[in-house]
Design a protein around this motif. Structure first.
Motif, PDB file in Angstrom:
ATOM      1  N   LEU A 113       0.826  -1.191   0.000  1.00 10.09           N
ATOM      2  CA  LEU A 113       0.000   0.000   0.000  1.00 10.09           C
ATOM      3  C   LEU A 113       0.871   1.255   0.000  1.00 10.09           C
ATOM      4  O   LEU A 113       1.914   1.285   0.641  1.00 10.09           O
ATOM      5  N   HIS A 114       0.438   2.272  -0.714  1.00 14.01           N
ATOM      6  CA  HIS A 114       1.080   3.572  -0.651  1.00 14.01           C
ATOM      7  C   HIS A 114       0.441   4.319   0.528  1.00 14.01           C
ATOM      8  O   HIS A 114      -0.595   4.967   0.384  1.00 14.01           O
ATOM      9  N   VAL A 115       1.042   4.198   1.678  1.00 16.12           N
ATOM     10  CA  VAL A 115       0.447   4.707   2.911  1.00 16.12           C
ATOM     11  C   VAL A 115       0.634   6.212   3.004  1.00 16.12           C
ATOM     12  O   VAL A 115       1.751   6.728   2.889  1.00 16.12           O
ATOM     13  N   HIS A 116      -0.484   6.909   3.214  1.00 20.19           N
ATOM     14  CA  HIS A 116      -0.451   8.346   3.473  1.00 20.19           C
ATOM     15  C   HIS A 116      -1.162   8.686   4.776  1.00 20.19           C
ATOM     16  O   HIS A 116      -0.659   9.494   5.556  1.00 20.19           O
ATOM     17  N   ASN A 117      -2.314   8.072   5.011  1.00 17.27           N
ATOM     18  CA  ASN A 117      -3.118   8.393   6.192  1.00 17.27           C
ATOM     19  C   ASN A 117      -3.132   7.206   7.144  1.00 17.27           C
ATOM     20  O   ASN A 117      -3.667   6.139   6.818  1.00 17.27           O
ATOM     21  N   VAL A 118      -2.542   7.394   8.332  1.00 22.10           N
ATOM     22  CA  VAL A 118      -2.431   6.337   9.331  1.00 22.10           C
ATOM     23  C   VAL A 118      -3.389   6.653  10.477  1.00 22.10           C
ATOM     24  O   VAL A 118      -3.355   7.759  11.044  1.00 22.10           O
ATOM     25  N   PHE A 119      -4.228   5.692  10.812  1.00 27.79           N
ATOM     26  CA  PHE A 119      -5.228   5.835  11.867  1.00 27.79           C
ATOM     27  C   PHE A 119      -4.710   5.104  13.106  1.00 27.79           C
ATOM     28  O   PHE A 119      -4.424   3.909  13.055  1.00 27.79           O
ATOM     29  N   ILE A 120      -4.588   5.800  14.234  1.00 21.68           N
ATOM     30  CA  ILE A 120      -4.104   5.192  15.475  1.00 21.68           C
ATOM     31  C   ILE A 120      -5.259   5.109  16.454  1.00 21.68           C
ATOM     32  O   ILE A 120      -5.943   6.100  16.729  1.00 21.68           O
ATOM     33  N   LEU A 121      -5.484   3.909  16.995  1.00 15.59           N
ATOM     34  CA  LEU A 121      -6.585   3.662  17.912  1.00 15.59           C
ATOM     35  C   LEU A 121      -6.040   3.092  19.216  1.00 15.59           C
ATOM     36  O   LEU A 121      -5.293   2.107  19.214  1.00 15.59           O
ATOM     37  N   ALA A 122      -6.392   3.706  20.329  1.00 16.32           N
ATOM     38  CA  ALA A 122      -5.996   3.233  21.652  1.00 16.32           C
ATOM     39  C   ALA A 122      -7.013   3.730  22.664  1.00 16.32           C
ATOM     40  O   ALA A 122      -7.829   4.614  22.376  1.00 16.32           O
ATOM     41  N   LYS A 123      -6.986   3.175  23.855  1.00 11.29           N
ATOM     42  CA  LYS A 123      -7.879   3.622  24.915  1.00 11.29           C
ATOM     43  C   LYS A 123      -7.462   5.022  25.362  1.00 11.29           C
ATOM     44  O   LYS A 123      -6.341   5.227  25.827  1.00 11.29           O
TER      45      LYS A 123
END
Length: 510
Positions: free
Chosen positions: A166-176
């Motif tokens: 994938l050509h990664v541009h937008n990274v989504f980070i999920l945590a409590k």
């Protein structure tokens, strides 16, 4: 008629009066994704099987000519038929991962048997006036559900054998957002990504914008260039524009992964989960190695496993005060075609299980269980758990259900503290539409929950419909141990079949 003596034979090129040309598959790329196959593809278009209808040639129904360039297949696959086989027409789904691969295989069926025509009937009540009813799996016909489930399984097998870059541009980070340790890890990962590549845009939860531990202002003071690339996501953004994100990084345990499934109710970006919880059936990567893991994933590509999700819809009775009505009659009897008896009240895509239980009531629940057009049984228990293969290690396991490999195309039904010893767990195909409802003459209401969330009351006459979802959950697998990952997880977390090894005999000698 030419025959062979070995178990495996070359695929023959056959000729007869009516010729059936099989379909062909091809790969297509979308979302700026490049797909690199790790194995050689096989062309099956060199075969055709035909029949001759003459009585004199009944003993020699096939003329077989061996093709030297053909591949090998067992003789059992060469089954003669008396008529051309009907071609299939499979509908494309709308999942992000499905856009990576597309399949075209034939035209709509022209002729069908009585049983086939019966499969074109919608299983559940129609949703009149519902704006997005076309997306609901419960409103598909039996044949459409079968084709959809088969297509997802076929796609999952293909994705497990290839590497997606994938050509990664937008990274989504999920945590409590309330866990101090995870907030520190979120800040650390965010800063690493922003520093690593100037093209990365990192999305964190909007509640962290003014969080003292995350310290977004301090991060921007350290490097003002981060201001345009540090973004904040909301639940509304996840629901309306899930295609914005190229990959999801889940920091936590299995609950965090389930929360990702809840956020992305339809299209789900690939989820790469770091283990920071207690168990970790769904968290595959060690957080301590996150720089190496992310660098390799973004540069070399990822391998994705599609996890089956269920679509569950709460159906409300239009007149639940009339205790003389019969829920069985309304769902599978003569009144089953009446779309005015029930109306939908919320749909959920779940990764683990749907649970219908007694809730705060002190007495057991009475639940009618249906499968397609058949009344299975009346459940008298504390409740019933309908689980996906992924959820087999969760509530289903605690209730006494079976462990199930996530690649199995099944639905697991397990009673919770049943009022009879003969109610054993049952495993059903994923092409069935299940319905669990509260009969009109029930003493108490029941309660339904979806992956432990969105708990709602089911009053007499209400029911929940459960079917395979057309939006599976793409989980990123470790490249080095993807084939044995599930066995490793149950051995590590459940100590599965862990015991002291039996000692060998020591022969007595004189």
């Amino acid at each position: 008629m030419a025959t062979g003596t070995s178990e495996a034979e070359k695929i023959p090129e056959t000729r007869a009066a009516n010729e059936v040309t099989p379909h062909s598959d091809y790969f297509s790329a979308n979302h700026e994704a490049n797909i690199r196959s790790e194995g050689e593809s096989v062309d099956y278009d060199s075969k055709s099987v035909n029949s001759v209808g003459s009585d004199q040639e009944a003993q020699q129904a096939l003329e077989v000519v061996f093709n030297d360039d053909a591949i090998y297949r067992r003789k059992s696959s060469l089954v003669p038929s008396v008529a051309p086989r009907p071609e299939n027409s499979r509908r494309k789904t709308q999942c992000f991962v499905h856009s990576l691969l597309e399949k075209h295989d034939g035209s709509p069926m022209k002729d069908a048997s009585y049983e086939g025509l019966a499969q074109e009937r919608k299983i559940d009540k129609d949703a009149e006036g519902q704006p997005e009813a076309s997306h609901h799996s419960r409103l598909l016909t039996k044949k459409q559900i079968s084709d959809m489930a088969f297509g997802i399984r076929e796609l999952s097998k293909k994705l497990a054998q290839i590497r997606i870059k994938l050509h990664v541009h937008n990274v989504f980070i999920l945590a409590k957002a309330h866990d101090e340790t995870l907030l520190a890890h979120t800040r650390e990962t965010t800063e690493w990504l922003l520093t690593k590549d100037g093209h990365y845009r990192v999305y964190v939860e909007h509640t962290l914008e003014h969080n003292k531990i995350f310290d977004a202002e301090g991060l921007l003071r350290k490097n003002p260039a981060f201001k345009r690339r540090l973004k904040f996501w909301t639940n509304k953004l996840c629901a309306e524009k899930p295609q914005t994100f190229d990959i999801v990084l889940a920091l936590g345990g299995d609950g965090t992964v389930l929360y990702a499934s809840w956020l992305f109710q339809r299209v789900v970006p690939p989820v790469l989960a770091f283990s920071l919880g207690s168990l970790g059936f769904l968290t595959k990567f060690d957080y301590e190695l996150y720089p190496e893991t992310l660098s390799r994933a973004f540069q070399e590509g990822i391998t994705v496993s599609l996890r089956l999700r269920f679509e569950a819809t709460v159906m409300r009775s239009q007149n639940n005060k009339n205790t003389t009505r019969d829920l069985v009659e309304e769902l599978i009897g003569e009144e089953s075609e009446d779309n005015h008896t029930h109306k939908p009240d919320g749909t959920h895509n779940i990764l683990n299980e749907v649970v219908v239980d007694r809730g705060p009531n002190p007495t057991m629940s009475s639940i009618e269980l249906f499968g397609d057009d058949e009344h299975f049984t009346t459940v008298q228990a504390d409740g019933v758990c309908v689980s996906t293969p992924t959820g087999s290690t969760a509530y289903n396991l605690a209730a006494g259900g079976s462990l199930c490999h996530p690649d199995n195309p099944v639905i697991l039904v397990t009673a919770i503290c049943a009022h009879t010893l003969s109610f054993r767990p049952i495993i059903l195909p994923d092409t069935i539409v299940l319905r669990a409802g509260v009969p009109y003459d029930a003493r108490t209401s029941s309660w339904a929950s979806f992956d432990g969330k969105e708990r709602v009351e089911l009053r007499p006459g209400d029911y929940v419909t459960i079917s395979a979802s057309r939006f599976p959950f793409p989980s990123v697998l470790p490249l080095d141990r993807r084939s044995k990952d599930w066995i490793d997880s149950i051995s590590r977390t459940l100590q599965w079949n862990s015991r002291q090894r039996q000692k060998s005999f020591k022969e007595w000698s004189t």
